[in-house]
Design a protein around this motif. Structure first.
Motif, short mmCIF file in Angstrom:
data_model
loop_
_atom_site.label_atom_id
_atom_site.label_comp_id
_atom_site.label_asym_id
_atom_site.label_seq_id
_atom_site.Cartn_x
_atom_site.Cartn_y
_atom_site.Cartn_z
N ILE A 125 52.01 10.47 45.16
CA ILE A 125 52.16 11.48 46.22
C ILE A 125 51.46 10.99 47.48
N THR A 126 52.16 11.06 48.59
CA THR A 126 51.55 10.73 49.87
C THR A 126 50.98 11.99 50.52
N ALA A 127 50.24 11.82 51.60
CA ALA A 127 49.62 12.96 52.28
C ALA A 127 50.66 13.98 52.71
N ARG A 128 50.42 15.25 52.42
CA ARG A 128 51.25 16.39 52.79
C ARG A 128 52.66 16.32 52.21
N GLN A 129 52.85 15.51 51.19
CA GLN A 129 54.17 15.46 50.55
C GLN A 129 54.33 16.64 49.61
N ARG A 130 55.47 17.31 49.67
CA ARG A 130 55.76 18.40 48.77
C ARG A 130 56.08 17.83 47.38
N THR A 131 55.50 18.46 46.37
CA THR A 131 55.77 18.00 45.01
C THR A 131 55.88 19.22 44.11
N GLY A 132 56.00 19.01 42.83
CA GLY A 132 56.14 20.11 41.89
C GLY A 132 55.37 19.85 40.61
N LEU A 133 55.16 20.91 39.87
CA LEU A 133 54.49 20.84 38.58
C LEU A 133 55.42 21.38 37.51
N GLN A 134 55.44 20.71 36.38
CA GLN A 134 56.21 21.19 35.25
C GLN A 134 55.24 21.74 34.20
N PHE A 135 55.44 23.00 33.83
CA PHE A 135 54.58 23.62 32.83
C PHE A 135 55.32 23.74 31.50
N LEU A 136 54.63 23.37 30.44
CA LEU A 136 55.17 23.53 29.10
C LEU A 136 54.20 24.38 28.29
N LEU A 137 54.69 25.47 27.74
CA LEU A 137 53.89 26.35 26.90
C LEU A 137 54.36 26.21 25.46
N ASN A 138 53.42 25.94 24.56
CA ASN A 138 53.76 25.76 23.15
C ASN A 138 52.81 26.57 22.28
N ASP A 139 53.33 27.07 21.16
CA ASP A 139 52.47 27.78 20.22
C ASP A 139 51.75 26.78 19.33
N LYS A 140 51.01 27.28 18.32
CA LYS A 140 50.20 26.39 17.48
C LYS A 140 51.04 25.39 16.69
N ASP A 141 52.35 25.70 16.49
CA ASP A 141 53.23 24.80 15.74
C ASP A 141 54.04 23.89 16.65
N GLY A 142 53.79 23.97 17.96
CA GLY A 142 54.49 23.11 18.89
C GLY A 142 55.80 23.68 19.43
N ALA A 143 56.17 24.89 19.00
CA ALA A 143 57.41 25.49 19.49
C ALA A 143 57.21 26.04 20.89
N GLY A 144 58.27 26.01 21.70
CA GLY A 144 58.18 26.52 23.05
C GLY A 144 57.96 28.01 23.10
N VAL A 145 57.21 28.44 24.10
CA VAL A 145 56.92 29.87 24.30
C VAL A 145 57.38 30.29 25.68
N PRO A 146 58.22 31.33 25.79
CA PRO A 146 58.63 31.80 27.12
C PRO A 146 57.49 32.56 27.78
N GLY A 147 57.46 32.55 29.09
CA GLY A 147 56.40 33.29 29.78
C GLY A 147 56.48 33.09 31.27
N THR A 148 55.63 33.81 31.99
CA THR A 148 55.50 33.63 33.43
C THR A 148 54.07 33.24 33.72
N ALA A 149 53.84 32.55 34.85
CA ALA A 149 52.52 32.06 35.15
C ALA A 149 52.30 32.03 36.65
N SER A 150 51.06 31.99 37.06
CA SER A 150 50.68 31.78 38.45
C SER A 150 49.58 30.75 38.48
N LEU A 151 49.48 30.03 39.58
CA LEU A 151 48.55 28.90 39.67
C LEU A 151 47.76 28.99 40.96
N SER A 152 46.47 28.75 40.89
CA SER A 152 45.67 28.66 42.10
C SER A 152 44.75 27.46 41.96
#
Length: 376
Positions: free
Chosen positions: A349-376
């Motif tokens: 990433i260069t200075a002031r470049q827009r980028t993105g984050l990929q979030f993966l939520l998994n339960d204790k067995d590794g299965a995907g979990v649906p949900g909503t999130a906020s980041l600060s």
């Protein structure tokens, strides 16, 4: 949810079938039925605000993401469509209020210091729905924010450090002759926990010393005697303990790793014969058990895995079905644990470049979990 409700109904039927002291059991069961009926008919809402920061300069805009959940399983609430967010100055005066639209339990917005004098200090953010406040102020979200002026002046401290030390006996009371664990909470004038050490006294006699363990919180053991005046000395200040009650019930919950050990002690003139212990998390009953008492003492063990993650309310009902003691414990169930993995979309990433984050939520067995999130 249907499986859990059926399981609880089976517990209640089994308890009702106990032949010994049947009338007492019926009184206790009636209390639980009413308790569950209220929780089902009057669903509680809970509010949480995720702010972009915990501190601000005066004049900044406070951005937040709102979560409104309802019921024992914290599902997204559809009960309220409006969330009220308020900002209070260090003197407790309301300076700003905004209304936030809520859809499927989610909302977002901001609030400013426009109407506040240019004053540094600890401001308070409060959020609630009209429905949530029907059940008391404890259902409003409250968060303190440190606010600075541009020159980074810290809020002025009052002359001399003032402490507020409070004592919390298990089950809420000191009861004559019953060994009791007494919680200690010390808060400094800045609103934060303060580590302390002090001495415990009964009249002119010094009983021993005590100290906090973490962030001003700790505990000590005490077997109180009726008529004694108990107090603590901390940094030359005197703090009085609650008055000793002649009769009562003390409920103790001890975390033993895999299980909770629940101890009940009573010195009532009318002996507890078959008290009923029940435990709920956010209003959903997960355990109910008749306790056997001998010489005023009873004990039982309940697996921690029986409860979901959250605050467990343990309540003991006397032989007339009246609450006689309550204790809270925070339970952590690994089944509810969610693993969060965040990955950058762009690895460089260069200075002031827009980028993105990929979030993966998994339960204790590794299965995907649906949900909503906020980041600060």
């Amino acid at each position: 949810m249907m499986v859990k409700s059926l399981w609880v109904s089976i517990i209640l039927v089994l308890l009702a079938s106990i032949p010994v002291n049947a009338q007492v059991s019926q009184n206790s069961l009636e209390f639980i039925r009413k308790f569950k009926g209220i929780e089902q008919d009057l669903v509680r809402e809970r509010v949480y605000l995720h702010t972009d920061r915990d501190w601000y300069f005066h004049g900044d805009r406070i951005w937040f993401s709102a979560y409104v959940v309802a019921g024992p399983y914290n599902f997204a609430s559809g009960l309220s469509e409006v969330l009220y967010v308020e900002l209070f100055d260090p003197e407790g005066e309301l300076i700003e209020r905004v209304n936030v639209n809520v859809f499927a339990g989610r909302g977002e917005g901001s609030i400013t210091f426009d109407e506040a004098p240019n004053q540094a200090g600890r401001y308070r953010l409060k959020a609630y729905t009209a429905w949530a406040l029907n059940f008391g102020e404890s259902y409003a979200f409250v968060k303190d924010l440190n606010v600075f002026k541009e020159e980074l002046e810290l809020p002025a401290e009052p002359a001399g450090e003032q402490l507020d030390v409070q004592f919390f006996p298990e089950s809420g009371y000191l009861v004559n002759g019953i060994p009791t664990r007494v919680g200690v909470k010390a808060v400094a004038s800045d609103g934060y926990g303060a580590d302390i050490s002090g001495t415990l006294h009964a009249g002119d006699n010094e009983l021993g010393d005590f100290q906090s363990i973490h962030l001003g919180m700790g505990y000590f053991e005490l077997t109180p005697t009726l008529g004694e005046e108990y107090y603590a000395l901390v940094n030359g200040q005197r703090f009085t303990l609650p008055e000793v009650q002649p009769e009562g019930v003390v409920l103790r919950v001890v975390d033993q790793g895999e299980v909770y050990e629940i101890d009940v002690a009573s010195n009532r003139s009318e002996e507890l014969m078959m008290p009923l212990l029940f435990a709920h998390v956010r209003g959903e009953v997960f355990a109910a058990e008749v306790m056997g008492m001998e010489n005023g003492f009873g004990k039982t063990l309940i697996p921690k895995s029986q409860f979901p993650t959250g605050v467990v309310h343990f309540t003991v009902l006397d032989d007339n079905g009246v609450p006689a003691g309550e204790r809270l414990a925070f339970n952590r169930n690994l089944v509810d644990e969610v693993q969060v993995n965040a990955n950058l979309i762009e690895q460089q990433i260069t200075a002031r470049q827009r980028t993105g984050l990929q979030f993966l939520l998994n339960d204790k067995d590794g299965a995907g979990v649906p949900g909503t999130a906020s980041l600060s």
